[in-house]
Design a protein around this motif. Sequence first.
Motif, PDB file in Angstrom:
ATOM      1  N   ALA A 138     -37.582  56.041  30.825  1.00 28.86           N
ATOM      2  CA  ALA A 138     -37.106  54.606  30.834  1.00 28.86           C
ATOM      3  C   ALA A 138     -37.703  53.572  31.882  1.00 28.86           C
ATOM      4  N   LYS A 139     -38.257  52.546  31.425  1.00 28.45           N
ATOM      5  CA  LYS A 139     -38.463  51.471  32.190  1.00 28.45           C
ATOM      6  C   LYS A 139     -37.286  50.460  32.641  1.00 28.45           C
ATOM      7  N   LEU A 140     -36.415  50.552  31.882  1.00 29.26           N
ATOM      8  CA  LEU A 140     -35.071  49.580  32.047  1.00 29.26           C
ATOM      9  C   LEU A 140     -33.965  50.516  31.641  1.00 29.26           C
ATOM     10  N   MET A 141     -32.957  50.406  32.408  1.00 27.79           N
ATOM     11  CA  MET A 141     -31.619  51.052  32.173  1.00 27.79           C
ATOM     12  C   MET A 141     -30.561  49.745  32.321  1.00 27.79           C
ATOM     13  N   TRP A 142     -29.945  49.460  31.316  1.00 32.31           N
ATOM     14  CA  TRP A 142     -28.829  48.560  31.516  1.00 32.31           C
ATOM     15  C   TRP A 142     -27.650  49.211  31.594  1.00 32.31           C
ATOM     16  N   PHE A 143     -26.710  49.025  32.635  1.00 29.80           N
ATOM     17  CA  PHE A 143     -25.446  49.679  33.025  1.00 29.80           C
ATOM     18  C   PHE A 143     -24.298  48.879  32.926  1.00 29.80           C
ATOM     19  N   VAL A 165     -30.384  45.801  40.061  1.00 30.43           N
ATOM     20  CA  VAL A 165     -30.118  44.636  39.880  1.00 30.43           C
ATOM     21  C   VAL A 165     -28.602  44.566  39.904  1.00 30.43           C
ATOM     22  N   LEU A 166     -28.310  43.634  40.864  1.00 28.56           N
ATOM     23  CA  LEU A 166     -26.829  43.803  41.083  1.00 28.56           C
ATOM     24  C   LEU A 166     -25.977  42.150  40.554  1.00 28.56           C
ATOM     25  N   GLU A 167     -25.533  42.198  39.550  1.00 25.80           N
ATOM     26  CA  GLU A 167     -24.791  41.079  38.940  1.00 25.80           C
ATOM     27  C   GLU A 167     -23.598  40.437  40.140  1.00 25.80           C
ATOM     28  N   HIS A 168     -23.258  41.063  40.898  1.00 23.93           N
ATOM     29  CA  HIS A 168     -22.508  40.714  41.958  1.00 23.93           C
ATOM     30  C   HIS A 168     -23.047  39.602  42.921  1.00 23.93           C
ATOM     31  N   PHE A 169     -24.446  39.214  42.865  1.00 22.58           N
ATOM     32  CA  PHE A 169     -25.174  38.430  43.811  1.00 22.58           C
ATOM     33  C   PHE A 169     -26.100  38.007  42.822  1.00 22.58           C
ATOM     34  N   SER A 170     -26.138  36.520  43.001  1.00 20.81           N
ATOM     35  CA  SER A 170     -26.861  35.449  42.388  1.00 20.81           C
ATOM     36  C   SER A 170     -28.251  35.738  43.032  1.00 20.81           C
ATOM     37  N   LEU A 174     -24.301  50.625  48.027  1.00 17.58           N
ATOM     38  CA  LEU A 174     -25.192  49.612  48.688  1.00 17.58           C
ATOM     39  C   LEU A 174     -25.624  50.427  49.660  1.00 17.58           C
ATOM     40  N   MET A 175     -25.065  51.123  50.200  1.00 21.15           N
ATOM     41  CA  MET A 175     -25.473  52.036  51.602  1.00 21.15           C
ATOM     42  C   MET A 175     -26.637  52.919  51.075  1.00 21.15           C
ATOM     43  N   LEU A 176     -26.385  53.719  49.881  1.00 26.68           N
ATOM     44  CA  LEU A 176     -27.641  54.528  49.520  1.00 26.68           C
ATOM     45  C   LEU A 176     -28.751  53.582  49.162  1.00 26.68           C
ATOM     46  N   CYS A 177     -28.546  52.445  48.630  1.00 33.26           N
ATOM     47  CA  CYS A 177     -29.874  51.727  48.269  1.00 33.26           C
ATOM     48  C   CYS A 177     -30.342  51.362  49.482  1.00 33.26           C
ATOM     49  N   ARG A 178     -29.600  51.076  50.431  1.00 32.23           N
ATOM     50  CA  ARG A 178     -30.044  50.539  52.009  1.00 32.23           C
ATOM     51  C   ARG A 178     -30.869  51.624  52.628  1.00 32.23           C
ATOM     52  N   GLU A 179     -30.544  52.753  52.580  1.00 33.26           N
ATOM     53  CA  GLU A 179     -30.975  53.766  53.260  1.00 33.26           C
ATOM     54  C   GLU A 179     -32.307  54.268  52.560  1.00 33.26           C
ATOM     55  N   ASP A 180     -32.376  53.996  51.308  1.00 34.98           N
ATOM     56  CA  ASP A 180     -33.811  54.583  50.407  1.00 34.98           C
ATOM     57  C   ASP A 180     -34.930  53.536  50.564  1.00 34.98           C
ATOM     58  N   GLU A 181     -36.032  53.708  51.086  1.00 33.41           N
ATOM     59  CA  GLU A 181     -37.111  52.749  51.031  1.00 33.41           C
ATOM     60  C   GLU A 181     -37.378  52.645  49.621  1.00 33.41           C
ATOM     61  N   GLY A 182     -37.296  53.542  48.972  1.00 28.12           N
ATOM     62  CA  GLY A 182     -37.842  53.245  47.513  1.00 28.12           C
ATOM     63  C   GLY A 182     -37.118  52.696  46.452  1.00 28.12           C
ATOM     64  N   LEU A 199     -33.160  46.358  46.096  1.00 27.10           N
ATOM     65  CA  LEU A 199     -31.857  45.442  45.687  1.00 27.10           C
ATOM     66  C   LEU A 199     -32.217  44.312  45.252  1.00 27.10           C
ATOM     67  N   HIS A 200     -31.793  43.718  44.152  1.00 31.14           N
ATOM     68  CA  HIS A 200     -31.919  42.391  43.768  1.00 31.14           C
ATOM     69  C   HIS A 200     -30.686  41.874  43.231  1.00 31.14           C
ATOM     70  N   GLY A 201     -30.703  40.458  43.708  1.00 26.93           N
ATOM     71  CA  GLY A 201     -29.519  39.419  43.033  1.00 26.93           C
ATOM     72  C   GLY A 201     -30.028  39.208  41.551  1.00 26.93           C
ATOM     73  N   GLY A 202     -29.161  39.587  40.633  1.00 28.49           N
ATOM     74  CA  GLY A 202     -29.662  39.484  39.381  1.00 28.49           C
ATOM     75  C   GLY A 202     -29.098  38.331  38.408  1.00 28.49           C
TER      76      GLY A 202
END
Length: 156
Positions: A27-32, A64-69, A114-122, A125-128
């Motif tokens: 999948a190119k996009l997954m909406w959760f 993409v995080l809804e919590h961040f603009s 957030l920590m998992l995303c921070r630690e992984d260079e791949g 994170l996006h404000g969405g």
Amino acid sequence: ASRSDLPHHGVGCLSAVQQLVEENQSAKLMWFGEFHSECRIVEFQTELVREWRRRSPGARLHVVLEHFSVDMQPELDQYKSSQADEDEAFEMLLSQYVRVGTEGHDLQPYRKLLMLCREDEGIQLHGGFIPRPQAARLHKECSDADSRELFFEEMS
């Protein structure tokens, strides 16, 4: 569903997370969607991201995080690139979120994600979402397609 139709977690059987990732690997996009700050859902999301990266370690994953603009992207970028330890980096992000953000969500349940995303260079994170003041303006002033199109041109 009968009991035999439910996923089993024994040897040779996939967990719900593994099954979801396997079924959507290309999948190119997954909406959760979620209920905000619901720990079980956030834990599921965290495990989903972890499993996706395990199966595709060389691929880029955008969260993409809804919590961040979109206006808060610099804060997310700073969090991701910070040399501070986990606790300090998260506390700085919380402080910036309260100072700059208009969303007002409880970020504590998202700490592991957030920590998992921070630690992984791949993982990027996006404000969405558009900031609340602009969303309110869109809702109030843009009742037709032309005015909405103009609004989004101004935003970009």
